[in-house]
Design an enzyme around this catalytic site. Sequence first.
Site, PDB file in Angstrom:
ATOM      1  N   GLU A   1      -6.093   3.252   5.975  1.00 57.44           N
ATOM      2  CA  GLU A   1      -5.647   3.063   4.585  1.00 57.44           C
ATOM      3  C   GLU A   1      -6.081   4.199   3.644  1.00 57.44           C
ATOM      4  O   GLU A   1      -5.241   4.746   2.925  1.00 57.44           O
ATOM      5  CB  GLU A   1      -6.134   1.712   4.045  1.00 57.44           C
TER       6      GLU A   1
ATOM      7  N   ARG B   1       0.805  -1.234   0.000  1.00 56.43           N
ATOM      8  CA  ARG B   1       0.000   0.000   0.000  1.00 56.43           C
ATOM      9  C   ARG B   1       0.838   1.284   0.000  1.00 56.43           C
ATOM     10  O   ARG B   1       0.366   2.339   0.410  1.00 56.43           O
ATOM     11  CB  ARG B   1      -0.965   0.027   1.205  1.00 56.43           C
TER      12      ARG B   1
ATOM     13  N   SER C   1     -11.179  -1.539   2.549  1.00 58.34           N
ATOM     14  CA  SER C   1     -10.448  -1.770   3.804  1.00 58.34           C
ATOM     15  C   SER C   1     -10.135  -0.429   4.441  1.00 58.34           C
ATOM     16  O   SER C   1      -9.501   0.417   3.806  1.00 58.34           O
ATOM     17  CB  SER C   1      -9.123  -2.478   3.531  1.00 58.34           C
TER      18      SER C   1
HETATM   19  C1  FAD Z   1     -15.626  -1.896  -1.676  1.00 60.68           C
HETATM   20  C2  FAD Z   1     -14.173  -1.601  -1.894  1.00 60.68           C
HETATM   21  C3  FAD Z   1     -13.267  -2.641  -2.013  1.00 60.68           C
HETATM   22  C4  FAD Z   1     -11.903  -2.382  -2.217  1.00 60.68           C
HETATM   23  N1  FAD Z   1     -11.048  -3.438  -2.350  1.00 60.68           N
HETATM   24  C5  FAD Z   1      -9.718  -3.211  -2.537  1.00 60.68           C
HETATM   25  C6  FAD Z   1      -8.805  -4.289  -2.688  1.00 60.68           C
HETATM   26  O1  FAD Z   1      -9.189  -5.460  -2.701  1.00 60.68           O
HETATM   27  N2  FAD Z   1      -7.490  -4.001  -2.830  1.00 60.68           N
HETATM   28  C7  FAD Z   1      -7.041  -2.703  -2.871  1.00 60.68           C
HETATM   29  O2  FAD Z   1      -5.817  -2.523  -3.008  1.00 60.68           O
HETATM   30  N3  FAD Z   1      -7.879  -1.660  -2.738  1.00 60.68           N
HETATM   31  C8  FAD Z   1      -9.205  -1.880  -2.580  1.00 60.68           C
HETATM   32  N4  FAD Z   1     -10.065  -0.824  -2.436  1.00 60.68           N
HETATM   33  C9  FAD Z   1      -9.539   0.554  -2.480  1.00 60.68           C
HETATM   34  C10 FAD Z   1      -9.659   1.212  -3.879  1.00 60.68           C
HETATM   35  O3  FAD Z   1     -10.516   0.481  -4.702  1.00 60.68           O
HETATM   36  C11 FAD Z   1      -8.297   1.311  -4.559  1.00 60.68           C
HETATM   37  O4  FAD Z   1      -7.404   2.038  -3.764  1.00 60.68           O
HETATM   38  C12 FAD Z   1      -8.391   1.983  -5.933  1.00 60.68           C
HETATM   39  O5  FAD Z   1      -7.144   1.989  -6.565  1.00 60.68           O
HETATM   40  C13 FAD Z   1      -8.930   3.393  -5.839  1.00 60.68           C
HETATM   41  O6  FAD Z   1      -9.122   3.886  -7.151  1.00 60.68           O
HETATM   42  P1  FAD Z   1      -9.802   5.286  -7.361  1.00 60.68           P
HETATM   43  O7  FAD Z   1      -9.728   5.614  -8.811  1.00 60.68           O
HETATM   44  O8  FAD Z   1     -11.150   5.293  -6.784  1.00 60.68           O
HETATM   45  O9  FAD Z   1      -8.818   6.210  -6.529  1.00 60.68           O
HETATM   46  P2  FAD Z   1      -9.104   7.538  -5.729  1.00 60.68           P
HETATM   47  O10 FAD Z   1      -9.751   7.230  -4.428  1.00 60.68           O
HETATM   48  O11 FAD Z   1      -9.776   8.543  -6.607  1.00 60.68           O
HETATM   49  O12 FAD Z   1      -7.608   8.012  -5.444  1.00 60.68           O
HETATM   50  C14 FAD Z   1      -6.793   7.248  -4.589  1.00 60.68           C
HETATM   51  C15 FAD Z   1      -5.385   7.867  -4.515  1.00 60.68           C
HETATM   52  O13 FAD Z   1      -4.788   7.843  -5.803  1.00 60.68           O
HETATM   53  C16 FAD Z   1      -4.490   9.159  -6.251  1.00 60.68           C
HETATM   54  N5  FAD Z   1      -4.802   9.178  -7.687  1.00 60.68           N
HETATM   55  C17 FAD Z   1      -5.946   8.751  -8.286  1.00 60.68           C
HETATM   56  N6  FAD Z   1      -5.836   8.854  -9.611  1.00 60.68           N
HETATM   57  C18 FAD Z   1      -4.600   9.362  -9.865  1.00 60.68           C
HETATM   58  C19 FAD Z   1      -3.884   9.706 -11.048  1.00 60.68           C
HETATM   59  N7  FAD Z   1      -4.427   9.558 -12.279  1.00 60.68           N
HETATM   60  N8  FAD Z   1      -2.643  10.225 -10.927  1.00 60.68           N
HETATM   61  C20 FAD Z   1      -2.073  10.399  -9.707  1.00 60.68           C
HETATM   62  N9  FAD Z   1      -2.695  10.088  -8.553  1.00 60.68           N
HETATM   63  C21 FAD Z   1      -3.935   9.574  -8.639  1.00 60.68           C
HETATM   64  C22 FAD Z   1      -5.356  10.082  -5.426  1.00 60.68           C
HETATM   65  O14 FAD Z   1      -4.781  11.372  -5.299  1.00 60.68           O
HETATM   66  C23 FAD Z   1      -5.394   9.334  -4.105  1.00 60.68           C
HETATM   67  O15 FAD Z   1      -4.200   9.576  -3.400  1.00 60.68           O
HETATM   68  C24 FAD Z   1     -11.442  -1.049  -2.270  1.00 60.68           C
HETATM   69  C25 FAD Z   1     -12.353   0.013  -2.149  1.00 60.68           C
HETATM   70  C26 FAD Z   1     -13.707  -0.257  -1.979  1.00 60.68           C
HETATM   71  C27 FAD Z   1     -14.673   0.892  -1.866  1.00 60.68           C
END
Ligand code: FAD
Length: 344
Positions: free
Chosen positions: A335, A165, A241
């Site tokens: 997280e 992470r 998480s």
């Molecule tokens: C129900 C559920 C289950 C999940 N299961 C998992 C799992 O099994 N494993 C896991 O690892 N995670 C899991 N997650 C967490 C999440 O899905 C991941 O962290 C995912 O990568 C988030 O993507 P996002 O586009 O929504 O990111 P965001 O929440 O929009 O951003 C997350 C971070 O990335 C940065 N960011 C986003 N896009 C960019 C970009 N283009 N350039 C630079 N920085 C950027 C943001 O600034 C922030 O710091 C889960 C979340 C939920 C709600």
Amino acid sequence: MKIQENIPISKLTTMRLGGDAKYVIEISDLSDIPEAYKFAKEKNLPVWVMGGGANTIGRDEGFDGVILINRLRGIEVLSQTADEVVIRAMGGEVWDDLVQFACERGYSGIESMSKIPGTVGAAPVQNIGAYGQDMSQVIESVEAYDPETGDLVIIGKEDMKMSYRSTIFNTGKDAGRYFIVSITIVLENEATLEPPFYNSLQRYIDEHGITEFSPMTIRKCVSEIRAGKLPDPAVEASAGSFFKNIYLDDEQAAEAEAKGLKVWTKPNGSKMINAGYLIEEAGLKGREFHGFKVSKKAALILINESAKSYADLEAARDEIRKIVFDKYGFMLEQEPVEIPAGKE
Ligand SMILES: Cc1cc2nc3c(=O)[nH]c(=O)nc-3n(C[C@H](O)[C@H](O)[C@H](O)COP(=O)(O)OP(=O)(O)OC[C@H]3O[C@@H](n4cnc5c(N)ncnc54)[C@H](O)[C@@H]3O)c2cc1C
């Protein structure tokens, strides 16, 4: 370039909390990126980059700055040999669409990361992982916009400092610096997948008598397992998480075991205590805290049932952490990232 004003962060994030962002700009073309940073600079406002908001928490005071949402689309196969396939995917693609793309073609390496919510661009940021796979195993490079120089740069895997992470994108001096435009991953072509798989996945496979192991079969198994225990962001508000697992050195692991705690040894030899296990052992599964519920199916997940305020989340988080710390001496680490308030 679409600029919106005073948009609630609660509408942009799966935990559904947070006051207004001063500006939100959707990036759907490469040329929008420098334009958007220029807009923020002219207004003397900070920038925060987002994808699907599935790992992001908004605070009540909102964000006095500019949120950029990555909507850049496209997936292409760059090269292919009998063993390997190199794929480039744009950061605004839905992560699970990339997994589907790979599995449909029999490419292996990300099938166990099926159904992780969010975008491709966010996937390397916290080195997403699930069921034995993570980004560090497949990523080759990212292409990113560096607002400090105005250049598009290629960052190779070796420079991302990927661990559990954590990467340069969320930790250290360059955290939050880059706008990730696209990622390049290397997958196995026509891989033969062989058991044993990750524990809970293997259990599911055994229980269902599955004997054929294509990437698509594994994707289906993982999707079923997840649907049975993880909240669907469209239905229940959560950030997945909420706490990180705890990695231990050998001495700490021995101490924990001496206290009767279960320590997992990962295939790479690292030792870890599952934070969900600690929360469950502490008797918190299904309990409610300030409008949040510790999921009955996966104790690592906090579901926002009725809370409207970040202050409620803070109170819930701190109570859970205190209970676990008082019982086991481990301070749980959050997280999901939090959007800072913005301009001082
Ligand atoms: C129900 C559920 C289950 C999940 N299961 C998992 C799992 O099994 N494993 C896991 O690892 N995670 C899991 N997650 C967490 C999440 O899905 C991941 O962290 C995912 O990568 C988030 O993507 P996002 O586009 O929504 O990111 P965001 O929440 O929009 O951003 C997350 C971070 O990335 C940065 N960011 C986003 N896009 C960019 C970009 N283009 N350039 C630079 N920085 C950027 C943001 O600034 C922030 O710091 C889960 C979340 C939920 C709600």
